[in-house]
Design a protein around this motif. Structure first.
Motif, short mmCIF file in Angstrom:
data_model
loop_
_atom_site.label_atom_id
_atom_site.label_comp_id
_atom_site.label_asym_id
_atom_site.label_seq_id
_atom_site.Cartn_x
_atom_site.Cartn_y
_atom_site.Cartn_z
N SER A 282 -9.91 -3.44 -3.95
CA SER A 282 -9.29 -2.86 -2.75
C SER A 282 -8.64 -1.52 -3.07
O SER A 282 -8.72 -0.57 -2.28
CB SER A 282 -8.24 -3.83 -2.19
OG SER A 282 -8.83 -5.03 -1.76
N ALA A 283 -8.00 -1.44 -4.23
CA ALA A 283 -7.33 -0.20 -4.63
C ALA A 283 -8.35 0.93 -4.81
O ALA A 283 -8.10 2.07 -4.41
CB ALA A 283 -6.55 -0.42 -5.91
N ARG A 284 -9.50 0.60 -5.42
CA ARG A 284 -10.54 1.62 -5.62
C ARG A 284 -11.05 2.16 -4.28
O ARG A 284 -11.19 3.37 -4.09
CB ARG A 284 -11.71 1.03 -6.42
CG ARG A 284 -11.44 0.92 -7.91
CD ARG A 284 -12.75 0.82 -8.70
NE ARG A 284 -12.47 0.67 -10.12
CZ ARG A 284 -12.55 -0.46 -10.80
NH1 ARG A 284 -12.89 -1.57 -10.17
NH2 ARG A 284 -12.29 -0.51 -12.10
N ILE A 285 -11.33 1.25 -3.37
CA ILE A 285 -11.83 1.66 -2.05
C ILE A 285 -10.79 2.50 -1.32
O ILE A 285 -11.10 3.57 -0.77
CB ILE A 285 -12.21 0.43 -1.21
CG1 ILE A 285 -13.38 -0.31 -1.85
CG2 ILE A 285 -12.57 0.84 0.22
CD1 ILE A 285 -13.71 -1.64 -1.21
N GLY A 286 -9.55 2.02 -1.31
CA GLY A 286 -8.47 2.76 -0.66
C GLY A 286 -8.26 4.13 -1.28
O GLY A 286 -8.06 5.13 -0.58
N GLY A 287 -8.29 4.19 -2.61
CA GLY A 287 -8.11 5.46 -3.31
C GLY A 287 -9.19 6.47 -2.97
O GLY A 287 -8.91 7.66 -2.77
N ILE A 288 -10.44 6.01 -2.87
CA ILE A 288 -11.57 6.89 -2.54
C ILE A 288 -11.44 7.42 -1.11
O ILE A 288 -11.66 8.61 -0.85
CB ILE A 288 -12.90 6.15 -2.72
CG1 ILE A 288 -13.15 5.88 -4.21
CG2 ILE A 288 -14.06 6.96 -2.12
CD1 ILE A 288 -14.33 4.99 -4.49
N VAL A 289 -11.04 6.56 -0.17
CA VAL A 289 -10.86 6.97 1.23
C VAL A 289 -9.78 8.04 1.34
O VAL A 289 -9.97 9.09 1.99
CB VAL A 289 -10.52 5.76 2.12
CG1 VAL A 289 -10.11 6.23 3.52
CG2 VAL A 289 -11.70 4.81 2.21
N VAL A 290 -8.63 7.79 0.71
CA VAL A 290 -7.52 8.74 0.74
C VAL A 290 -7.94 10.07 0.11
O VAL A 290 -7.62 11.15 0.61
CB VAL A 290 -6.29 8.15 0.01
CG1 VAL A 290 -5.20 9.21 -0.15
CG2 VAL A 290 -5.75 6.96 0.79
N LEU A 291 -8.69 9.98 -0.99
CA LEU A 291 -9.16 11.19 -1.68
C LEU A 291 -10.08 12.02 -0.79
O LEU A 291 -9.92 13.25 -0.68
CB LEU A 291 -9.89 10.79 -2.96
CG LEU A 291 -10.62 11.92 -3.71
CD1 LEU A 291 -9.62 12.97 -4.17
CD2 LEU A 291 -11.40 11.36 -4.89
N TRP B 260 0.83 -1.21 0.00
CA TRP B 260 0.00 0.00 0.00
C TRP B 260 0.87 1.26 0.00
O TRP B 260 0.53 2.25 -0.67
CB TRP B 260 -0.94 0.01 1.20
CG TRP B 260 -2.21 -0.74 0.96
CD1 TRP B 260 -2.55 -1.99 1.38
CD2 TRP B 260 -3.32 -0.28 0.19
NE1 TRP B 260 -3.79 -2.34 0.93
CE2 TRP B 260 -4.30 -1.31 0.20
CE3 TRP B 260 -3.60 0.90 -0.51
CZ2 TRP B 260 -5.52 -1.19 -0.46
CZ3 TRP B 260 -4.81 1.02 -1.17
CH2 TRP B 260 -5.75 -0.01 -1.14
N ILE B 261 1.96 1.23 0.74
CA ILE B 261 2.87 2.38 0.77
C ILE B 261 3.45 2.62 -0.62
O ILE B 261 3.52 3.76 -1.11
CB ILE B 261 3.99 2.17 1.80
CG1 ILE B 261 3.41 2.23 3.22
CG2 ILE B 261 5.09 3.22 1.64
CD1 ILE B 261 4.39 1.86 4.31
N ARG B 262 3.85 1.53 -1.29
CA ARG B 262 4.37 1.65 -2.65
C ARG B 262 3.30 2.18 -3.60
O ARG B 262 3.59 2.96 -4.51
CB ARG B 262 4.88 0.31 -3.14
CG ARG B 262 6.26 -0.04 -2.55
CD ARG B 262 6.63 -1.50 -2.75
NE ARG B 262 6.28 -1.98 -4.07
CZ ARG B 262 5.72 -3.17 -4.32
NH1 ARG B 262 5.42 -3.98 -3.31
NH2 ARG B 262 5.45 -3.54 -5.55
N LEU B 263 2.05 1.76 -3.40
CA LEU B 263 0.96 2.20 -4.26
C LEU B 263 0.70 3.70 -4.09
O LEU B 263 0.45 4.40 -5.07
CB LEU B 263 -0.31 1.41 -3.92
CG LEU B 263 -1.57 1.77 -4.72
CD1 LEU B 263 -1.37 1.49 -6.21
CD2 LEU B 263 -2.78 0.99 -4.20
N LEU B 264 0.76 4.19 -2.86
CA LEU B 264 0.49 5.61 -2.58
C LEU B 264 1.66 6.51 -2.94
O LEU B 264 1.51 7.73 -3.01
CB LEU B 264 0.12 5.79 -1.11
CG LEU B 264 -1.17 5.10 -0.66
CD1 LEU B 264 -1.38 5.28 0.84
CD2 LEU B 264 -2.38 5.63 -1.42
#
Length: 307
Positions: free
Chosen positions: A104-113, A24-28
């Protein structure tokens, strides 16, 4: 379950969670958050260093850009997962490699946004508007504008301009017009430098990894690098000599920081023209000792002169 098996189970669970966290850190891409230092341009050159409320707003604006830009990386990686899987290095990205699922990436991206937008809303409506423009512009970039040569780099440059505006207009600081122009020129310079490095590294296979590279040539990029390098040096020099700058800082000695800017640009050009180097300014800064020392020296001298 025996204590030994229980201990092994707990250890395995922790290792799996650590692996997921690293993915996740690498993704962000937190190493790209160095780009958001542009948000601090306004307060550094405004002589309002003792204003705690202003610092809080600028920090919130910077954090907002960190989170929103990370969400953009997530959405971009989702859209590019097939192309990334064929790239020599991008295939290791969490989504392309399958470490993180698309859902999971979509959900995580929306939360961070949403968290990022909330932080900018705490600063001001103008700051929120600037971040929303940045978001929409980058979504359009991911949707297809990244395939349009020259426009792709201009969008990157405008993204940095919005960072500067967030840390100035967004927190009620009047920006210097010369500094805004300089920021735009330097980001265009870095953007074209990245395209040049990509074109050199990928060679004949460049178009399959980034369509816009099909329309770039080495000669064209060298010309664009020369123009933007000259524009950066010229606009920064004029900023240091302008009456407004001298009045704000009470000194005309900022002109002595120009040699550091010139050397830094020439050093980056040297990296760009070496295969496999000059591809990512955010990592090149820490990878190249000469560039890092130059930037730190410029920063130290600038702060000493405007103290």
């Amino acid at each position: 379950m025996s204590p030994v098996f229980l201990s092994l189970y707990r250890l395995s669970f922790r290792l799996i969670n650590m692996a997921r966290m690293k993915a996740w850190i690498r993704l962000l891409r937190p190493h790209h958050w160095t780009k958001n230092l542009f948000v601090f341009t306004g307060i550094i050159f405004s002589h309002q260093w003792g204003n705690a409320d202003l610092w809080l707003n600028v920090i919130l604006a910077a954090l907002s850009f960190c989170l929103v830009s990370s969400s953009v990386y997530v959405f971009n990686d989702i859209a590019d997962r097939e192309a990334d899987s064929k790239h020599p290095t991008k295939c290791k990205r969490p989504i392309a490699s399958g470490e993180i699922s698309v859902v999971s990436a979509r959900i995580g991206g929306i939360v961070v946004l949403l968290v990022g937008l909330s932080l900018s809303a705490l600063v001001s409506q103008i700051a929120l508007g600037i971040v929303v423009i940045y978001l929409l512009m980058n979504l359009a970039y991911s949707a297809g504008l990244k395939h349009v040569a020259v426009l792709d780099v201009f969008i990157i440059g405008l993204g940095f301009m919005l960072r500067i505006l967030s840390g100035t207009v967004g927190v009620d600081i009047d920006p210097s017009q010369w500094l805004l122009l300089c920021g735009f020129m330097v980001t265009l310079f870095l953007g074209f430098g990245k395209r040049s490095a990509e074109l050199t590294a990928l060679e004949e296979d460049s178009g399959s990894h980034r369509k816009a590279l099909d329309d770039y040539t080495t000669q064209m990029l060298d010309l664009l690098l020369g123009i933007t390098a000259a524009g950066t040096i010229l606009t920064y020099s004029l900023y240091t000599l302008s009456d407004e700058t001298v009045a704000v800082h009470g000194t005309g000695n900022l002109v002595y920081t120009v040699p550091f800017v010139v050397y830094g640009i020439f050093r980056y050009l040297l990296l760009v023209h070496h295969k496999g180097q000059g591809g990512d300014p955010s990592t090149d800064l820490f990878r190249d000792r000469h560039l890092l020392i130059t930037v730190l020296s410029w920063g130290a001298l600038t702060l000493w002169l405007i103290r």
